[in-house]
Every structure is written in C-alpha cells, then in structure tokens.
Design a protein around this motif. Structure first.
Motif, PDB file in Angstrom:
ATOM      1  N   LEU B   5       2.157 -30.652 210.716  1.00 39.32           N
ATOM      2  CA  LEU B   5       2.728 -30.855 209.372  1.00 39.32           C
ATOM      3  C   LEU B   5       3.436 -29.597 208.864  1.00 39.32           C
ATOM      4  O   LEU B   5       2.864 -28.503 208.880  1.00 39.32           O
ATOM      5  CB  LEU B   5       1.594 -31.223 208.404  1.00 39.32           C
ATOM      6  CG  LEU B   5       1.978 -31.355 206.927  1.00 39.32           C
ATOM      7  CD1 LEU B   5       2.930 -32.536 206.710  1.00 39.32           C
ATOM      8  CD2 LEU B   5       0.733 -31.508 206.060  1.00 39.32           C
ATOM      9  N   HIS B  56       7.835 -22.694 211.522  1.00 40.67           N
ATOM     10  CA  HIS B  56       7.257 -23.423 210.379  1.00 40.67           C
ATOM     11  C   HIS B  56       8.108 -23.169 209.127  1.00 40.67           C
ATOM     12  O   HIS B  56       8.528 -24.099 208.442  1.00 40.67           O
ATOM     13  CB  HIS B  56       5.822 -22.953 210.170  1.00 40.67           C
ATOM     14  CG  HIS B  56       5.127 -23.597 209.017  1.00 40.67           C
ATOM     15  ND1 HIS B  56       4.196 -24.599 209.174  1.00 40.67           N
ATOM     16  CD2 HIS B  56       5.242 -23.406 207.679  1.00 40.67           C
ATOM     17  CE1 HIS B  56       3.765 -24.994 207.990  1.00 40.67           C
ATOM     18  NE2 HIS B  56       4.386 -24.272 207.059  1.00 40.67           N
ATOM     19  N   LEU B  70       6.857 -29.586 198.984  1.00 42.42           N
ATOM     20  CA  LEU B  70       5.555 -28.925 198.895  1.00 42.42           C
ATOM     21  C   LEU B  70       5.271 -28.370 200.289  1.00 42.42           C
ATOM     22  O   LEU B  70       4.957 -29.136 201.212  1.00 42.42           O
ATOM     23  CB  LEU B  70       4.453 -29.917 198.518  1.00 42.42           C
ATOM     24  CG  LEU B  70       4.324 -30.335 197.057  1.00 42.42           C
ATOM     25  CD1 LEU B  70       3.141 -31.289 196.900  1.00 42.42           C
ATOM     26  CD2 LEU B  70       4.163 -29.139 196.133  1.00 42.42           C
ATOM     27  N   PRO B  71       5.412 -27.077 200.482  1.00 43.12           N
ATOM     28  CA  PRO B  71       5.202 -26.535 201.827  1.00 43.12           C
ATOM     29  C   PRO B  71       3.731 -26.582 202.219  1.00 43.12           C
ATOM     30  O   PRO B  71       2.850 -26.290 201.401  1.00 43.12           O
ATOM     31  CB  PRO B  71       5.693 -25.091 201.716  1.00 43.12           C
ATOM     32  CG  PRO B  71       5.728 -24.774 200.273  1.00 43.12           C
ATOM     33  CD  PRO B  71       5.769 -26.037 199.506  1.00 43.12           C
ATOM     34  N   ALA B  72       3.473 -26.943 203.452  1.00 39.24           N
ATOM     35  CA  ALA B  72       2.093 -26.967 203.951  1.00 39.24           C
ATOM     36  C   ALA B  72       1.730 -25.596 204.498  1.00 39.24           C
ATOM     37  O   ALA B  72       2.598 -24.854 204.956  1.00 39.24           O
ATOM     38  CB  ALA B  72       1.950 -28.012 205.042  1.00 39.24           C
ATOM     39  N   ARG B  73       0.445 -25.303 204.449  1.00 43.22           N
ATOM     40  CA  ARG B  73      -0.011 -24.053 205.052  1.00 43.22           C
ATOM     41  C   ARG B  73       0.123 -24.159 206.571  1.00 43.22           C
ATOM     42  O   ARG B  73      -0.032 -25.236 207.147  1.00 43.22           O
ATOM     43  CB  ARG B  73      -1.461 -23.765 204.671  1.00 43.22           C
ATOM     44  CG  ARG B  73      -1.900 -22.361 205.064  1.00 43.22           C
ATOM     45  CD  ARG B  73      -3.238 -22.016 204.486  1.00 43.22           C
ATOM     46  NE  ARG B  73      -3.213 -22.045 203.019  1.00 43.22           N
ATOM     47  CZ  ARG B  73      -4.220 -21.669 202.252  1.00 43.22           C
ATOM     48  NH1 ARG B  73      -5.329 -21.231 202.794  1.00 43.22           N
ATOM     49  NH2 ARG B  73      -4.132 -21.743 200.939  1.00 43.22           N
ATOM     50  N   PHE B  74       0.390 -23.047 207.185  1.00 52.29           N
ATOM     51  CA  PHE B  74       0.584 -22.994 208.634  1.00 52.29           C
ATOM     52  C   PHE B  74      -0.651 -23.491 209.382  1.00 52.29           C
ATOM     53  O   PHE B  74      -1.784 -23.189 209.017  1.00 52.29           O
ATOM     54  CB  PHE B  74       0.857 -21.536 209.024  1.00 52.29           C
ATOM     55  CG  PHE B  74       1.045 -21.306 210.487  1.00 52.29           C
ATOM     56  CD1 PHE B  74       2.233 -21.642 211.098  1.00 52.29           C
ATOM     57  CD2 PHE B  74       0.042 -20.746 211.243  1.00 52.29           C
ATOM     58  CE1 PHE B  74       2.417 -21.418 212.450  1.00 52.29           C
ATOM     59  CE2 PHE B  74       0.218 -20.509 212.586  1.00 52.29           C
ATOM     60  CZ  PHE B  74       1.404 -20.849 213.198  1.00 52.29           C
ATOM     61  N   GLY B  75      -0.417 -24.283 210.407  1.00 49.79           N
ATOM     62  CA  GLY B  75      -1.485 -24.595 211.348  1.00 49.79           C
ATOM     63  C   GLY B  75      -2.161 -25.937 211.193  1.00 49.79           C
ATOM     64  O   GLY B  75      -3.129 -26.204 211.896  1.00 49.79           O
ATOM     65  N   GLN B  76      -1.676 -26.787 210.300  1.00 46.81           N
ATOM     66  CA  GLN B  76      -2.379 -28.058 210.089  1.00 46.81           C
ATOM     67  C   GLN B  76      -1.853 -29.154 211.014  1.00 46.81           C
ATOM     68  O   GLN B  76      -0.661 -29.447 211.018  1.00 46.81           O
ATOM     69  CB  GLN B  76      -2.206 -28.521 208.647  1.00 46.81           C
ATOM     70  CG  GLN B  76      -2.972 -27.657 207.664  1.00 46.81           C
ATOM     71  CD  GLN B  76      -2.733 -28.097 206.238  1.00 46.81           C
ATOM     72  OE1 GLN B  76      -3.334 -29.038 205.744  1.00 46.81           O
ATOM     73  NE2 GLN B  76      -1.819 -27.426 205.580  1.00 46.81           N
ATOM     74  N   TYR B 227       5.479 -22.061 197.835  1.00 50.25           N
ATOM     75  CA  TYR B 227       4.202 -21.915 198.555  1.00 50.25           C
ATOM     76  C   TYR B 227       3.041 -21.634 197.602  1.00 50.25           C
ATOM     77  O   TYR B 227       1.911 -22.011 197.869  1.00 50.25           O
ATOM     78  CB  TYR B 227       4.303 -20.765 199.557  1.00 50.25           C
ATOM     79  CG  TYR B 227       5.034 -21.092 200.835  1.00 50.25           C
ATOM     80  CD1 TYR B 227       4.382 -21.722 201.889  1.00 50.25           C
ATOM     81  CD2 TYR B 227       6.364 -20.753 201.019  1.00 50.25           C
ATOM     82  CE1 TYR B 227       5.036 -22.008 203.075  1.00 50.25           C
ATOM     83  CE2 TYR B 227       7.035 -21.037 202.199  1.00 50.25           C
ATOM     84  CZ  TYR B 227       6.358 -21.664 203.224  1.00 50.25           C
ATOM     85  OH  TYR B 227       7.019 -21.953 204.392  1.00 50.25           O
ATOM     86  N   THR B 230       1.452 -25.187 195.133  1.00 49.77           N
ATOM     87  CA  THR B 230       1.186 -26.481 195.750  1.00 49.77           C
ATOM     88  C   THR B 230      -0.081 -27.134 195.206  1.00 49.77           C
ATOM     89  O   THR B 230      -0.329 -28.299 195.478  1.00 49.77           O
ATOM     90  CB  THR B 230       1.042 -26.337 197.269  1.00 49.77           C
ATOM     91  OG1 THR B 230       0.009 -25.383 197.539  1.00 49.77           O
ATOM     92  CG2 THR B 230       2.343 -25.878 197.898  1.00 49.77           C
TER      93      THR B 230
END
Lengths: 118, 235
Positions: B5, B56, B70-76, B227, B230
């Motif tokens: 994501l 990303h 809405l940016p997602a946090r890295f790694g999901q 960032y 969110t």
C-alpha cells in the motif's frame, strides 16, 4: 524564496525518510518489510529504523557525517571506513577468534576432561 | 506475493500509465467504499532499502500531482486485495473524513532552532553543557539542575515560538502538527496543512515570523503529501 527561509534541498533523502518511515497512515495491515531485521551494516541508511528526531533524541547523529547521506562531509569523515569495510573486518576478527578458540581448547580434548561433578 | 500500500486517494483518480512502485511493479488501484488505494504487487518483501523508501514516496508524489492523498506509512502489506478492502471498510467513514480534510491541501514543514531567550540564558546553558565531570556531589547536582532548567527554558521558548508562528499563519493553515523539542539539538519541527492555492501567502507569513522573532533562518520544506495529517486531530 525569501532570504530568511532556507529551502530544503528538493525532496532530499533525509526529508523523505523522516516522513515515509515515521509518519503516514497506518491501517490494519502487516508490516512485512521487516524494519527490525534490516541489515544495519549493508543498508546505507540506518534511519530506516528510526526517524531523525528520534535518533537525535537518543544521541544518534552519525547520519550527519555519512558521505552517502550528506552533500557536504567533513574530511575526517570522508575517509571513514564504509559499512562493508567494517563488516568484512568483523568477519576476519571472528574467524581469528574462532581459530584461537579451537587452538585453546585442544589441551582439554587431549588432557583431563572435567567430570560431571566438577 | 503480497499487496503493498502506498496511499489512499478519493475515487476518480488513476495512476498514470507506466507508474511503478517497489521493485518496478506497476501501480494499480483497489477500490472500497469510495476510497481508492494505490497499491502494487510485492513479490519479495524481505529487505527495506533506500530505493524502496524512494519508490514509496515517488508513488505518493505521483498521486499528489492529481489530488491530495492520504499517504500510507512505509512497509504495509496485505495478503491480497480482499484483505486490504476489509481493512479499508472497517475504517471507511474515518478515512473518507480524513481524505476530505486534506483535499486540495499540502503539508509544509518548518524546522527551527529554539534559541535561548537572552544572552544570559545562552551563557548559562553553554556552561552547563560544556562542564566537565563534576568533582563533588554538590557540583553534580548543580550541573544537573542547570541542564534541567536550560531544557525547560527551551521548551517554554518553543511553545512561545509555536504560538507566535501560529499567529502569523493561522489564516491560511487548516491544521498544525508538532514534534517534541529535540534536545540538546534544540530543534522543533512544525508541520502545517495549507491549501495549495495559499502556499505563496503561507511562505510570506513564515517569512514575517522569522523576521520578527528569530535571529537565524528556518528550514522550510514542502509542499509535501500530508504525512503528518493522516490521523484525527487531537483534542
């Protein structure tokens, strides 16, 4: 840009990592890219385990002097060994320790073996 | 294989043809309840690299070029599209509200150095920070107290500067987020959610603040995807 404002250098790596790793929406997924298991010596940016501010809070500011992360680096740091150098050096040391350990244990195997009660 | 994501976007926006993410995988859309998730398939989720982080952010910026995401946090990652949809539906109304909140806006970030309020305070702080190992218990306690006071003074100064900056930018800022004072670096990071058509006004407002309150320039960066905005605002 007004002179009292210092613009960030584009979308610099440090700025990106500060956001991407520590901010942003978290929904119920898995964190499959294992940040806890990042190979610290081979990943160039150890910021992947914590944000800049958090790193500085706990006294880590090595990234300021990492030539791969900063545009200007003091000469004393520019010649610092790389992570790969350190890793290979560590491996050599470990091999020597192993060799010394096996040599040092030889008398035990050839001489008196401790009894279970000792 | 998992689904990685990048961000959530209001329905109606498609990734540009050829946009790729981690590992060069094409970015695609997974929709659920009026929210589009920009994702890509991830075959090897092993090691986090700088290239991954850059990829990303590049996808988030590509979304930002169309509409504020809405940016997602890295790694999901998610097991499959269905698992992602279930997670989105569980938070559907909240996500829609947050998307509406950031729509048409961008994040601007001000990093500033919290200088001591007076020359006397500066001298006192420098003495406490540069002091060698105290030779007696009394000296140690005095030093500890001096350092504690210096930090408290910096925290008060940070609060003051935050309030003064807010006075300058309040007219164009939707929300504000702040990180704790970093000590002893004494830096503070303030993030603002600003309407994109008000960015020039915002920059001038920050400029006015710096001229009035600070002796040193601040680092102003942006516009970024939001960032720092969110989640639901506190309070």
């Amino acid at each position: 840009m007004p002179e009292h404002l210092t613009p960030a250098r584009g979308h610099g790596l440090v700025e990106i990592l500060d956001r991407v790793l520590d901010k942003g929406l978290v929904i119920a997924g898995d964190i499959k890219i294992n940040l806890a298991n990042v190979e610290l010596l081979t990943i160039q940016v150890r910021l992947l385990v914590c944000s800049i501010d958090k790193a500085e809070e706990i006294g880590l500011n090595w990234w300021r002097y990492d030539p791969r992360l900063t545009a200007t680096v003091g000469s004393s740091y520019a010649s610092a060994p790389t992570a790969v150098d350190i890793e290979s050096r560590l491996e050599r040391i470990e091999r020597r320790l192993d060799a010394l350990g096996s040599r040092g244990s030889t008398p035990h195997h050839t001489g008196h073996e401790p009894s279970p009660t000792e | 294989m998992t689904v990685y994501l990048y961000c959530l976007v209001a329905s109606g926006h498609e990734p540009a043809p050829g946009l790729t993410g981690l590992g060069g995988a094409p970015v695609r859309v997974v929709s659920a309840d009026g929210v589009d998730a920009w994702v890509s398939d991830l075959h090897d989720a092993g090691r986090a690299t700088v290239a991954h982080a850059r990829a990303h952010d590049a996808v988030v910026r590509a979304a930002m070029a169309q509409e504020t995401p809405l940016p997602a946090r890295f790694g999901q990652t998610f097991a499959d599209d269905g698992a992602l949809c279930r997670s989105l539906r569980e938070r559907g109304s909240v996500l829609a509200e947050r998307l509406a909140r950031v729509r048409g806006a961008a994040e601007m970030t001000v990093r500033l150095l919290v200088e001591p309020s007076s020359a006397e305070a500066l001298a006192s702080e420098q003495r406490s920070l540069s002091a060698a190992h105290p030779s007696t218990g009394r000296a140690y306690l005095a030093l500890a107290r001096a350092r504690q006071e210096a930090r408290a003074e910096a925290a008060r100064r940070a609060d003051f500067l935050q309030a003064r900056l807010w006075q300058c930018v309040a007219g164009v800022v939707r929300e504000e987020a702040r990180t704790p004072l970093v000590w002893p670096a004494r830096s503070v990071t303030l993030s603002h959610l600003v309407a994109r058509d008000a960015l020039a006004t915002y920059r001038l407002a920050v400029q006015r603040f710096v001229e009035r309150e600070l002796r040193q320039p601040v680092l102003l960066s942006g516009p970024w995807a939001p960032y720092s905005f969110t989640e639901q605002p506190r309070g």
